[in-house]
Design an enzyme around this catalytic site. Structure first.
Site, PDB file in Angstrom:
ATOM      1  N   VAL A  69      -1.822   3.715   6.761  1.00 11.98           N
ATOM      2  CA  VAL A  69      -2.773   4.577   6.051  1.00 11.98           C
ATOM      3  C   VAL A  69      -3.743   5.224   7.039  1.00 11.98           C
ATOM      4  O   VAL A  69      -4.081   6.400   6.918  1.00 11.98           O
ATOM      5  CB  VAL A  69      -3.525   3.782   4.974  1.00 11.98           C
ATOM      6  CG1 VAL A  69      -4.418   4.703   4.156  1.00 11.98           C
ATOM      7  CG2 VAL A  69      -2.548   3.059   4.052  1.00 11.98           C
ATOM      8  N   ASP A  70      -4.204   4.446   8.016  1.00 10.85           N
ATOM      9  CA  ASP A  70      -5.063   5.018   9.054  1.00 10.85           C
ATOM     10  C   ASP A  70      -4.377   6.180   9.756  1.00 10.85           C
ATOM     11  O   ASP A  70      -5.005   7.214  10.045  1.00 10.85           O
ATOM     12  CB  ASP A  70      -5.425   3.946  10.084  1.00 10.85           C
ATOM     13  CG  ASP A  70      -6.608   3.103   9.664  1.00 10.85           C
ATOM     14  OD1 ASP A  70      -7.686   3.664   9.427  1.00 10.85           O
ATOM     15  OD2 ASP A  70      -6.458   1.883   9.581  1.00 10.85           O
ATOM     16  N   ALA A  71      -3.100   6.012  10.052  1.00  9.70           N
ATOM     17  CA  ALA A  71      -2.369   7.063  10.760  1.00  9.70           C
ATOM     18  C   ALA A  71      -2.254   8.325   9.910  1.00  9.70           C
ATOM     19  O   ALA A  71      -2.467   9.443  10.398  1.00  9.70           O
ATOM     20  CB  ALA A  71      -0.985   6.563  11.158  1.00  9.70           C
TER      21      ALA A  71
END
Length: 408
Positions: A168-170
């Site tokens: 999700v961060d990516a």
């Protein structure tokens, strides 16, 4: 000349999504100034997987190349004033504070647009700037769990398995990178800056464009099964199967063709489109049983020669040694003043006329404080007073020998 040369970015973000987005802007030539507290950004002190360095850990190195570091106390009046002077020279401002924090610090969009009206201001949050979840922690695993994706694979009764990386961060980082570029292009055409808002929840939802649309448009619910299957909306066989000595990834194979190659007559009468969903369990069970009888190399030879889509299942060491990865130059290496030779994943796209590159290693905390403040118009005497008063921090020269980096 690199694409974003001449663009200045102030990166006040922490952890992964913001720093990753800012690093991508730096890879394209932007002058990215990482604005850190006096003790350094949190990620400097959080060793991922237990990996530590002499002065800079692997996690920080991976997300902060092509940046300069300004170490400043923004809670002090003098520190905030110095940052505001720098904002007047900036094109992009990026932060991922929890809602309300930027305003409390005096670095919210309305405050900064009064200083630089054409500023592109990128704000990354977990769930959105407003709404019932706005103040929840935007942590990757929590958002993976909420996104619905974890029930598209696995077996009933077993706990869903999250992605083993910060997925999700990516996606949020790529969304912020894309939003910043779009806003810069808009500014170039119109002269207008703007607020760009990205949240991790929307990013991971948008990444499932096909899967969620199968439910919302096609009306087909997710269905996990007892046999190996990696994606509830793709016909069998589809997944990672055990062999006699390891694992094999197998996708979109015609059952009738597999009947011949695996010597499994039970697959011969099955049609991929007709039976691939309705008889998914049966197909996967038969395939699994046959693949277990021989080693991975055997099946790669047999299936690969027949044009069946299959491949090896690597660990990181095998990935690094792969000839295609080496051919693509998928990793970049550079020298760091305290960590020696650093090797990290490189650039996911190629630009023929203006390729991305590493021109700066990940900075030491406050390594560029003096030159950045000079960019903002402060004279050496004023910078010296800020240092003496503890408002800013300047990095001392490296005091430890560089560590050896794993060879690629």
């Amino acid at each position: 000349m690199r694409v974003l040369e001449g663009v200045r970015v102030l990166d006040l973000s922490i952890a992964m999504s913001g720093p990753f987005a800012a690093m991508k802007l730096g890879d394209l030539g932007a002058d990215v100034i990482k604005v850190e507290p006096l003790t350094g950004e949190w990620q400097r002190h959080a060793a991922a997987g237990g990996a530590t360095g002499n002065e800079v850990n692997a996690s920080f190195l991976s997300l902060n190349r092509n940046k300069r570091s300004l170490s400043v106390d923004l809670k002090s009046e003098a520190g905030l004033a110095a940052l505001h002077r720098l904002v007047a020279t900036a094109d992009v401002f990026l932060q991922n504070y929890r809602p309300g924090v930027a305003q409390r610090l005096g670095v919210d969009y309305e405050t900064l647009r009064a200083i630089r009206p054409d500023l592109v201001y990128v704000s990354i949050s977990g769930y959105g700037e407003t709404g019932p979840y706005a103040r929840r922690p935007g942590q990757d695993l929590l958002l993976q769990a909420m996104s619905g994706a974890l029930f598209s694979a696995g077996r009933p009764g077993q706990a869903p398995t999250p992605a083993p990386y910060f997925l999700v961060d990516a996606f949020a980082a790529y969304s912020a990178f894309e939003g910043a570029l779009a806003a810069l292009f808009h500014r170039q055409r119109t002269g207008e800056g703007q607020l760009v808002q990205v949240n991790m929840l929307d990013a991971i939802i948008a990444a499932q464009m096909q899967e969620i649309s199968v439910r919302t448009v096609g009306g087909v619910p997710q269905r996990r099964g007892e046999a190996i299957h990696a994606h509830s909306y793709i016909r069998a066989p589809y997944g990672v199967y055990p062999t006699s000595d390891g694992y094999l990834a197998l996708t979109f194979a015609e059952p009738a063709r597999l009947a011949e190659l695996l010597d499994e007559p039970g697959l011969a009468s099955l049609d991929a489109e007709r039976d691939g969903f309705e008889r998914r369990e049966e197909i996967s069970t038969l395939v699994e049983a046959r693949l277990r009888t021989r080693d991975t190399a055997h099946w790669l030879d047999v299936l690969g020669a027949a044009g069946v889509w299959c491949g090896p299942v690597y660990d990181y060491d095998e990935l690094l040694a792969d000839p295609q990865v080496r051919h693509n130059e998928s990793f970049v290496s550079y020298e760091h003043p305290t960590e020696g030779r650093v090797t990290t994943p490189g650039f996911p796209f190629r630009l023929a006329a203006s390729p991305p590159s590493v021109t700066r290693p990940a900075p030491l905390n406050g390594q560029h404080t003096r030159e950045v403040l000079a960019d903002a118009g402060l004279d050496p005497e004023s910078i010296g007073r800020l240092e003496a008063d503890g408002v800013v921090h300047s990095a001392a020269p490296a005091s430890r020998p560089p560590a050896a980096s794993p060879a690629l």
